[in-house]
Structure formats: C-alpha cells, structure tokens
Design an enzyme around this catalytic site. Structure first.
Site, PDB file in Angstrom:
ATOM      1  N   LYS A  54       0.777  -1.222  -0.097  1.00 17.94           N
ATOM      2  CA  LYS A  54      -0.037   0.111   0.133  1.00 17.94           C
ATOM      3  C   LYS A  54       0.736   1.237   0.019  1.00 17.94           C
ATOM      4  O   LYS A  54       0.484   2.353  -0.783  1.00 17.94           O
ATOM      5  CB  LYS A  54      -0.761   0.081   1.372  1.00 17.94           C
ATOM      6  N   ARG A  91      -8.440   4.699  10.253  1.00 17.54           N
ATOM      7  CA  ARG A  91      -8.349   3.255  10.798  1.00 17.54           C
ATOM      8  C   ARG A  91      -9.668   2.668  11.396  1.00 17.54           C
ATOM      9  O   ARG A  91      -9.615   1.623  11.478  1.00 17.54           O
ATOM     10  CB  ARG A  91      -7.149   3.242  11.956  1.00 17.54           C
ATOM     11  N   ARG A 129      11.746 -11.400   4.777  1.00 15.83           N
ATOM     12  CA  ARG A 129      12.414 -10.227   5.128  1.00 15.83           C
ATOM     13  C   ARG A 129      13.663 -10.436   6.166  1.00 15.83           C
ATOM     14  O   ARG A 129      13.240 -11.286   6.876  1.00 15.83           O
ATOM     15  CB  ARG A 129      11.532  -9.078   5.838  1.00 15.83           C
ATOM     16  N   ARG A 154      13.149  -9.948  12.126  1.00  9.99           N
ATOM     17  CA  ARG A 154      12.482  -9.148  13.153  1.00  9.99           C
ATOM     18  C   ARG A 154      11.402 -10.070  13.826  1.00  9.99           C
ATOM     19  O   ARG A 154      10.625 -10.772  12.959  1.00  9.99           O
ATOM     20  CB  ARG A 154      11.874  -7.989  12.766  1.00  9.99           C
ATOM     21  N   ARG A 204      -1.158 -10.649  12.808  1.00 13.88           N
ATOM     22  CA  ARG A 204      -1.446  -9.000  12.568  1.00 13.88           C
ATOM     23  C   ARG A 204      -2.634  -9.174  11.081  1.00 13.88           C
ATOM     24  O   ARG A 204      -3.467  -8.106  11.309  1.00 13.88           O
ATOM     25  CB  ARG A 204      -0.032  -8.493  11.809  1.00 13.88           C
TER      26      ARG A 204
END
Ligand SMILES: [Zn+2]
Length: 214
Positions: free
Chosen positions: A13, A88, A127, A160, A171
């Site tokens: 996004k 949000r 990642r 991470r 999430r």
C-alpha cells in the site's frame, strides 16, 4: 482527487501511495510521516504523541484527527491528496467525512488492496535485516550475495519478531477484524473499490488506474 488507501501490512500500500502521488501530482499523507513531522517540529501534538508512545500506549482518535485536520488545512492539498493509514476506524472515517464536508469536499474512492494471507506471510516472513547497518533484504525477492549475511558489512542478518509467520498471521487477523467495518462503511456509500494487490508495483498501479478510470 481524494483517495483513501486501505490494505493489510505487506500489501504494498505504501508503495502504491507513492506511485499514485507521482502519477496524479497530489500529496501522499501517511500517519507515520505526520507523527514524525510533528515530533521533529516539537509541536503540542508531537509532544503528546511522544508521551503516549513512551508510555507504550495507543495514539487516540482525537489526536490523530487533530493532526489530519491541521494537515488538510495546508495549500498543497488543494488538487487532492492520498491518505495512507487513516482512517483506521469508523469513528475516524465519520470525522473525516465531516471535516471534508466543512471544506466543501468529499472522497472520490477508498481503495482496498486485497491480498491472500499466505502471500503476505511469504512476503513479510522472507524479510531479513542487518542489525549493524539497517539494510533490508528478502530471501527470494532481494537476497544478499551470501545467504544470511549483509552485502555491506558481512554482519549476520536477522528476522524481526514482527516478521515471523505466526506474528504476521496474527496481524492479518487483527487487520481483518478492524478493517471490515471500515470497508463496509465505504461500501455502503458506494465509495469502495477493491484492487488486487498482487504482482509488480507497476502492475498494481495499472490496476488502480483502471479502477479510477484513468
Ligand atoms: Zn549491514
């Protein structure tokens, strides 16, 4: 043109917001950038946000709304703007509608970038970052020359905690629960457009422009 961008973490996004901003010649307004800007300028809002974050709390709707209101009073938004990371919640969406109405403006489209959970998990959990210089890699899309080590300084790369598959799934579920009412809000107003957030950034941009009729 006034656009709102919705999409789960890892749906690209932010990248689309930047591309669209260049393409349409209108500013990209992200909540993250606004927070940083207020902190850097040492404004009252910046101080409040810093205090909340230091205490590990969540920035309230009131503070976020005030920041958006201030941002939308600047002249560069005259031709339109792209909101990324706001609203949000339905409460924020209602506030935004009222604010825009008072300015004699309205939203053109709320673009929702849709992407399958497994794809997001793959993108994010791949990642790796360098603890020494901050360089970011991806095991398949952007791998370092030597697997597991930074190209610049040879430090061992780390994943991470947030990027671990189980946390990405968590999430995504939280995102879905929180965003569904927001999507319904814009759908009910005939402003929602869903865009397939899969493929290259250029491909997704083309799909977005199609939805916007450009
Ligand atoms: Zn490094």
């Amino acid at each position: 043109m006034i656009l709102i961008l919705l999409g789960p973490p890892g749906a690209g996004k932010g990248t689309q917001a930047k591309l669209l901003s260049t393409e349409l010649g209108i500013p990209h307004i992200s909540t993250g950038d606004m927070f940083r800007d207020h902190k850097a300028r040492g404004t009252e809002i910046g101080k409040q946000v810093q205090a909340i974050m230091d205490a590990g709390g969540l920035v309230t709707d009131d503070i976020t709304n005030a920041m958006v209101k201030e941002r939308l009073s600047r002249p560069d938004v005259a031709p339109g703007f792209i909101l990324d990371g706001y609203p949000r919640t339905v409460v924020q969406a209602e506030y935004l509608d009222g604010l825009l109405r008072s300015l004699g403006r309205s939203i053109d489209r709320a673009l929702s970038y849709e992407v399958a959970e497994e794809l997001v998990v793959e993108r994010i959990s791949g990642r790796r970052s360098c603890p020494r210089c901050g360089a970011v890699y991806h095991v398949s899309a952007n791998p370092p020359k030597r697997a597991g080590y930074c190209d610049r300084d040879d430090a061992e790369l780390v994943q991470r905690e947030d990027d671990k598959p189980e946390n990405v799934r968590k999430r995504m579920q939280e995102y879905g629960t929180k965003t569904e009412p927001l999507k319904r809000y814009y759908r009910d107003r005939g402003e929602l457009a869903e865009v397939e957030g899969v493929g290259t950034p250029e491909g997704i941009l083309a799909a977005t422009k199609k939805v916007l009729g450009r």
